[in-house]
Write a protein that holds these residues in place. Structure first.
Motif, PDB file in Angstrom:
ATOM      1  N   SER A  17     -21.512  19.258   4.916  1.00 20.86           N
ATOM      2  CA  SER A  17     -20.490  19.440   5.938  1.00 20.86           C
ATOM      3  C   SER A  17     -20.140  18.123   6.607  1.00 20.86           C
ATOM      4  CB  SER A  17     -20.947  20.451   6.993  1.00 20.86           C
ATOM      5  OG  SER A  17     -22.077  19.946   7.682  1.00 20.86           O
ATOM      6  N   ARG A  18     -21.119  17.174   6.623  1.00 22.28           N
ATOM      7  CA  ARG A  18     -20.866  15.881   7.241  1.00 22.28           C
ATOM      8  C   ARG A  18     -20.259  14.874   6.268  1.00 22.28           C
ATOM      9  NH1 ARG A  18     -26.589  15.171  10.497  1.00 22.28           N
ATOM     10  NH2 ARG A  18     -26.260  16.866  12.004  1.00 22.28           N
ATOM     11  N   ALA A  19     -20.278  15.184   5.001  1.00 23.52           N
ATOM     12  CA  ALA A  19     -19.739  14.260   4.001  1.00 23.52           C
ATOM     13  C   ALA A  19     -18.237  14.101   4.213  1.00 23.52           C
ATOM     14  CB  ALA A  19     -20.016  14.787   2.594  1.00 23.52           C
ATOM     15  N   PRO A  20     -17.740  12.902   4.071  1.00 20.15           N
ATOM     16  CA  PRO A  20     -16.297  12.675   4.285  1.00 20.15           C
ATOM     17  C   PRO A  20     -15.469  13.404   3.246  1.00 20.15           C
ATOM     18  CG  PRO A  20     -17.332  10.717   3.332  1.00 20.15           C
ATOM     19  CD  PRO A  20     -18.439  11.657   3.697  1.00 20.15           C
ATOM     20  N   ALA A  21     -14.329  13.878   3.701  1.00 20.56           N
ATOM     21  CA  ALA A  21     -13.426  14.569   2.768  1.00 20.56           C
ATOM     22  C   ALA A  21     -12.892  13.575   1.748  1.00 20.56           C
ATOM     23  CB  ALA A  21     -12.272  15.188   3.553  1.00 20.56           C
ATOM     24  N   ALA A  22     -12.575  14.069   0.609  1.00 22.40           N
ATOM     25  CA  ALA A  22     -12.028  13.209  -0.448  1.00 22.40           C
ATOM     26  C   ALA A  22     -10.724  12.578   0.025  1.00 22.40           C
ATOM     27  CB  ALA A  22     -11.786  14.036  -1.705  1.00 22.40           C
ATOM     28  N   VAL A  23     -10.595  11.259  -0.179  1.00 22.60           N
ATOM     29  CA  VAL A  23      -9.401  10.524   0.251  1.00 22.60           C
ATOM     30  C   VAL A  23      -8.417  10.449  -0.901  1.00 22.60           C
ATOM     31  CG1 VAL A  23      -8.529   8.316   1.125  1.00 22.60           C
ATOM     32  CG2 VAL A  23     -10.773   9.160   1.858  1.00 22.60           C
ATOM     33  N   ALA A  24      -7.194  10.865  -0.630  1.00 24.20           N
ATOM     34  CA  ALA A  24      -6.177  10.828  -1.683  1.00 24.20           C
ATOM     35  C   ALA A  24      -5.855   9.375  -2.013  1.00 24.20           C
ATOM     36  CB  ALA A  24      -4.907  11.535  -1.200  1.00 24.20           C
ATOM     37  N   PRO A  25      -5.734   9.037  -3.294  1.00 22.91           N
ATOM     38  CA  PRO A  25      -5.422   7.651  -3.677  1.00 22.91           C
ATOM     39  C   PRO A  25      -4.047   7.248  -3.149  1.00 22.91           C
ATOM     40  CG  PRO A  25      -5.162   9.132  -5.555  1.00 22.91           C
ATOM     41  CD  PRO A  25      -5.789   9.928  -4.458  1.00 22.91           C
ATOM     42  N   LEU A  26      -3.921   5.977  -2.788  1.00 22.28           N
ATOM     43  CA  LEU A  26      -2.628   5.475  -2.313  1.00 22.28           C
ATOM     44  C   LEU A  26      -1.618   5.501  -3.453  1.00 22.28           C
ATOM     45  CD1 LEU A  26      -3.829   2.382  -0.257  1.00 22.28           C
ATOM     46  CD2 LEU A  26      -2.912   4.519   0.663  1.00 22.28           C
ATOM     47  N   PRO A  27      -0.361   5.774  -3.124  1.00 24.45           N
ATOM     48  CA  PRO A  27       0.649   5.787  -4.184  1.00 24.45           C
ATOM     49  C   PRO A  27       0.789   4.414  -4.813  1.00 24.45           C
ATOM     50  CG  PRO A  27       1.670   5.869  -2.004  1.00 24.45           C
ATOM     51  CD  PRO A  27       0.210   6.068  -1.806  1.00 24.45           C
ATOM     52  N   GLU A  28       1.058   4.391  -6.095  1.00 24.12           N
ATOM     53  CA  GLU A  28       1.194   3.123  -6.817  1.00 24.12           C
ATOM     54  C   GLU A  28       2.419   2.360  -6.309  1.00 24.12           C
ATOM     55  OE1 GLU A  28       1.707   1.483 -11.408  1.00 24.12           O
ATOM     56  OE2 GLU A  28       1.424   3.616 -11.004  1.00 24.12           O
ATOM     57  N   LYS A  29       2.226   1.069  -6.080  1.00 21.94           N
ATOM     58  CA  LYS A  29       3.325   0.240  -5.588  1.00 21.94           C
ATOM     59  C   LYS A  29       4.349   0.025  -6.696  1.00 21.94           C
ATOM     60  CE  LYS A  29       1.505  -0.534  -1.527  1.00 21.94           C
ATOM     61  NZ  LYS A  29       2.109   0.032  -0.308  1.00 21.94           N
ATOM     62  N   SER A  30       5.621   0.068  -6.312  1.00 21.95           N
ATOM     63  CA  SER A  30       6.678  -0.186  -7.284  1.00 21.95           C
ATOM     64  C   SER A  30       6.745  -1.671  -7.594  1.00 21.95           C
ATOM     65  CB  SER A  30       8.022   0.286  -6.733  1.00 21.95           C
ATOM     66  OG  SER A  30       8.398  -0.512  -5.612  1.00 21.95           O
ATOM     67  N   ARG A  31       7.413  -2.006  -8.666  1.00 22.38           N
ATOM     68  CA  ARG A  31       7.577  -3.416  -9.028  1.00 22.38           C
ATOM     69  C   ARG A  31       8.356  -4.144  -7.936  1.00 22.38           C
ATOM     70  NH1 ARG A  31      10.537  -5.831 -14.484  1.00 22.38           N
ATOM     71  NH2 ARG A  31      10.689  -7.981 -13.746  1.00 22.38           N
ATOM     72  N   PHE A  32       9.392  -3.508  -7.419  1.00 21.54           N
ATOM     73  CA  PHE A  32      10.183  -4.121  -6.355  1.00 21.54           C
ATOM     74  C   PHE A  32       9.317  -4.387  -5.134  1.00 21.54           C
ATOM     75  CE2 PHE A  32      12.676  -3.732  -2.444  1.00 21.54           C
ATOM     76  CZ  PHE A  32      13.633  -4.724  -2.651  1.00 21.54           C
ATOM     77  N   ASP A  33       8.486  -3.419  -4.767  1.00 18.47           N
ATOM     78  CA  ASP A  33       7.592  -3.571  -3.610  1.00 18.47           C
ATOM     79  C   ASP A  33       6.682  -4.776  -3.806  1.00 18.47           C
ATOM     80  OD1 ASP A  33       5.939  -3.324  -1.443  1.00 18.47           O
ATOM     81  OD2 ASP A  33       5.301  -1.285  -1.854  1.00 18.47           O
ATOM     82  N   ARG A  34       6.076  -4.896  -4.975  1.00 13.83           N
ATOM     83  CA  ARG A  34       5.143  -5.994  -5.238  1.00 13.83           C
ATOM     84  C   ARG A  34       5.842  -7.354  -5.160  1.00 13.83           C
ATOM     85  NH1 ARG A  34       3.675  -2.482  -9.447  1.00 13.83           N
ATOM     86  NH2 ARG A  34       4.671  -3.863 -10.976  1.00 13.83           N
ATOM     87  N   GLU A  35       6.994  -7.458  -5.793  1.00 19.73           N
ATOM     88  CA  GLU A  35       7.688  -8.748  -5.849  1.00 19.73           C
ATOM     89  C   GLU A  35       8.304  -9.120  -4.499  1.00 19.73           C
ATOM     90  OE1 GLU A  35      10.403  -9.018  -9.110  1.00 19.73           O
ATOM     91  OE2 GLU A  35       8.876  -8.476 -10.604  1.00 19.73           O
ATOM     92  N   PHE A  36       8.860  -8.126  -3.809  1.00 20.18           N
ATOM     93  CA  PHE A  36       9.463  -8.377  -2.499  1.00 20.18           C
ATOM     94  C   PHE A  36       8.375  -8.767  -1.491  1.00 20.18           C
ATOM     95  CE2 PHE A  36      12.271  -6.334   1.051  1.00 20.18           C
ATOM     96  CZ  PHE A  36      12.597  -7.596   1.516  1.00 20.18           C
ATOM     97  N   THR A  37       7.249  -8.052  -1.535  1.00 25.96           N
ATOM     98  CA  THR A  37       6.130  -8.362  -0.633  1.00 25.96           C
ATOM     99  C   THR A  37       5.619  -9.779  -0.889  1.00 25.96           C
ATOM    100  OG1 THR A  37       5.477  -6.036  -0.521  1.00 25.96           O
ATOM    101  CG2 THR A  37       3.818  -7.659   0.094  1.00 25.96           C
ATOM    102  N   ALA A  38       5.507 -10.162  -2.166  1.00 26.54           N
ATOM    103  CA  ALA A  38       5.041 -11.509  -2.509  1.00 26.54           C
ATOM    104  C   ALA A  38       5.990 -12.574  -1.966  1.00 26.54           C
ATOM    105  CB  ALA A  38       4.908 -11.638  -4.025  1.00 26.54           C
ATOM    106  N   GLU A  39       7.293 -12.322  -2.050  1.00 25.77           N
ATOM    107  CA  GLU A  39       8.279 -13.275  -1.538  1.00 25.77           C
ATOM    108  C   GLU A  39       8.177 -13.417  -0.019  1.00 25.77           C
ATOM    109  OE1 GLU A  39      11.135 -16.040  -1.151  1.00 25.77           O
ATOM    110  OE2 GLU A  39      10.204 -15.360  -3.021  1.00 25.77           O
ATOM    111  N   LEU A  40       8.038 -12.303   0.670  1.00 24.68           N
ATOM    112  CA  LEU A  40       7.910 -12.346   2.125  1.00 24.68           C
ATOM    113  C   LEU A  40       6.601 -12.999   2.545  1.00 24.68           C
ATOM    114  CD1 LEU A  40       9.251  -8.809   3.144  1.00 24.68           C
ATOM    115  CD2 LEU A  40      10.435 -11.008   3.304  1.00 24.68           C
TER     116      LEU A  40
END
Length: 307
Positions: A17-40
């Protein structure tokens, strides 16, 4: 001694009962997100030990349009939401108009610089101690002319003001690309407006409404952080204001002829500095305009296949 079965069961239930609930994996980053984030992120690091200039932010905005263009070319036509594209195309026309507005404003600044150069030629006297009254009178007339007076007037772009009221958010890959392209373009235009005017008011990030849900793209957070950084360090405004202040000082000193030579040298420096700044910005605004046109044409091509 073994624990009674009921105790073991109770202890096992407590641990589970004390064990943490399963954490949903983060959504996969899009190519645009990765490249735009790198530029910023690159832009952020450039300003780590100093200020981020308007020309640097313009460069990042131009590169972002190229990232958007490349990402759009890999989008599946079946994933296209026509409503998102139509809205972007509608706003894209207005952003292009805003670019035209800034190019016109820079033409006015260049005209102002040219007028000041004539004033300097008239007042400089080629090293002569005795001022030429006819030349001084003509210089004074030029300083009071519409080309000199109009550069000080603040005229905000109505189209930009309207665009900044909308909330920018995204749900699909293509809407993320369009949102990112538009968000950085609008911020860049707002910084340009501040840099080419005498408005002392801060930009106010509340005018640029970016969705910042926990699952939002990485670039959203970075863009807001950079906006605050650039807002505090837009230095092109200083060049224009300092040049106008130097011209006003020369105008006042011409009446008494006491410190005219000093004022002439100061105004010469200011004109050169402002001219260099405007030349750099003007070329980048033209590049941004061309990139926005390229994004527009690609989207029109996508719609023609989607129909």
């Amino acid at each position: 001694m073994k624990s009674p079965t009921i105790l073991r069961s109770f202890l096992l239930w407590q641990i589970q009962s004390r064990a943490p609930a399963a954490v949903a994996p983060l959504p996969e980053k899009s190519r645009f997100d990765r490249e735009f984030t790198a530029e910023l992120d690159t832009l952020r690091l450039q300003g780590k030990d100093g200020e981020i200039g308007l020309s640097q932010f313009l460069d990042a905005t131009i590169i972002t349009q190229k990232i958007a263009l490349d990402s759009l070319e890999k989008i599946s036509y079946k994933d296209v939401d026509r409503g998102d594209v139509d809205k972007y195309l509608e706003d894209n026309i207005e952003i292009l108009d805003v670019c035209h507005y800034f190019m016109d404003k820079m033409v006015n600044i260049n005209t102002y610089i040219d007028t000041l150069k004539v004033v300097l030629h008239l007042v400089d006297n080629n090293g002569s101690v005795k001022p030429n009254k006819v030349a001084t009178k003509r210089a004074m007339e030029l300083l009071e002319s519409p080309s000199c007076q109009s550069v000080e007037k603040v005229r905000s772009s109505k189209a930009l003001k309207k665009l900044l009221r909308q909330r920018l958010c995204h749900e699909t890959d293509i809407s993320e690309i369009l949102c990112g392209s538009k968000a950085i373009s609008l911020m860049c235009c707002k910084f340009l407006e501040l840099g080419l005017s005498f408005d002392s008011k801060k930009i106010g990030l509340s005018t640029i409404k970016l969705s910042q849900q926990p699952t939002s793209s990485s670039w959203l957070r970075l863009l807001v952080e950079l906006a605050k950084q650039v807002e505090a360090s837009v230095d092109e405004k200083k060049e224009l204001k300092q040049t106008v202040d130097a011209a006003k000082e020369l105008k006042e000193e011409m009446k008494g002829e006491n410190k005219v030579k000093y004022c002439v040298e100061r105004l010469k420096r200011r004109c050169k500095e402002l001219e260099d700044v405007v030349e750099v910005i003007e070329e980048r605004v033209k590049d941004l305009y061309r990139c926005l046109i390229d994004v527009r044409m690609t989207l029109l091509g996508i719609l023609s296949h989607h129909a």
